[in-house]
Design an enzyme around this catalytic site. Sequence first.
Site, mmCIF file in Angstrom:
data_model
loop_
_atom_site.group_PDB
_atom_site.id
_atom_site.type_symbol
_atom_site.label_atom_id
_atom_site.label_comp_id
_atom_site.label_asym_id
_atom_site.label_seq_id
_atom_site.Cartn_x
_atom_site.Cartn_y
_atom_site.Cartn_z
ATOM 1 N N PRO A 2 41.453 5.111 5.489
ATOM 2 C CG PRO A 2 43.560 4.442 6.555
ATOM 3 C CD PRO A 2 42.231 4.249 6.894
ATOM 4 C CD GLU A 3 37.998 5.130 0.841
ATOM 5 O OE1 GLU A 3 37.456 5.055 -0.807
ATOM 6 O OE2 GLU A 3 36.980 5.588 1.874
ATOM 7 C CG HIS A 93 46.364 5.142 20.339
ATOM 8 N ND1 HIS A 93 45.503 4.712 20.859
ATOM 9 C CD2 HIS A 93 46.311 6.522 20.181
ATOM 10 C CE1 HIS A 93 44.997 5.858 21.828
ATOM 11 N NE2 HIS A 93 45.052 6.682 21.087
ATOM 12 N NE ARG A 112 37.388 4.959 15.489
ATOM 13 C CZ ARG A 112 36.294 5.349 15.431
ATOM 14 N NH1 ARG A 112 35.815 5.309 14.121
ATOM 15 N NH2 ARG A 112 36.478 6.724 15.457
ATOM 16 N NE ARG A 154 26.617 -11.291 -15.115
ATOM 17 C CZ ARG A 154 28.046 -11.304 -15.674
ATOM 18 N NH1 ARG A 154 27.661 -10.890 -17.105
ATOM 19 N NH2 ARG A 154 29.347 -11.295 -15.236
#
Length: 280
Positions: A2-3, A93, A112, A154
Amino acid sequence: MPELPEVETTRRKIEPLLRGRVIERVLHDAPHKYRDTALAEGRRVTGLSRRGKYLLLHLAAGEAAEATGGEHDLELIVHLGMTGGFRLTRGPHTRVSFELSGGEALHFDDPRRFGKVAVVRRGEYASMPTLAAMGPEPLSDDFGEAAFAELAARCGPVKPWLLSQKPVSGVGNIYADESLWLARLHPAQTRLTEGEAARLYHALRGVMAEAVERGGSSLGTGAGNYRQHDGEPGGFQHAHRVYGKAGEPCARCGTPIQKVVLGQRGTHFCPQCQPLRDPT
DNA sequence: CCGTGTGCCTGAAAGC
DNA sequence: TGCTTTCAGGCACACG
């Protein structure tokens, strides 16, 4: 996995279930991973916000919330990790259960166990360094092209730099690869020129906006498959150009997409249209 | 300050 | 077929 787009989709979907409810009990058996959750008990959820990939539930004292119209002094922070998500029913879970006023419950599932939950005082993120040092939201006015280009001039290898959450927040492995393909930049490119930074800036904004609009990406068939509590998948995976496309022809030039490991992450790119430029 | 390497964690996929 | 190994990866942390 998930982002930003997946977390934002989650926020929008669970907000109607939580807003105005009192969290009566928080149940789990991992106090080190899910910290200070007892502080949330008896408090009312006045709203949900998001910073990068972090979800923030605003908590106010039950009565104060009604009196002040939503001033909150605590925040319940959720990071979905790799496989975290909310469900309406308990499952094998389920890691954290939130019992709500009205007799309903919301369950945080995370096969997880990379996800995190913590209750903190409003704005005090010292215990979460990535959140404390988070860069600007890519879809907000705070994310400026000139400032981004100045930092990018940079930067080290551009993909790990994006994943650090410092130049911009919410970018993970999928959206980094997709944005770099769109910007025609090699993932290991360092010290971007002004033109390269401009391409990447607009690619990031475009990819994130479209992914949010489509409800994020749903991948895989197993427990890692990201879905919302209502079982609805996102649709952005159909727009992926490089992620999970190793060996398939590039949509721009037909060259097979290459997969390498960069900074311990699977990295997908087109060796033809994303060439590594000589350092300036 | 910065880049790099490791551990966390478990289901799915690949390998034998 | 059934067992074992590898892989996935965001983030915290240690290190040089």
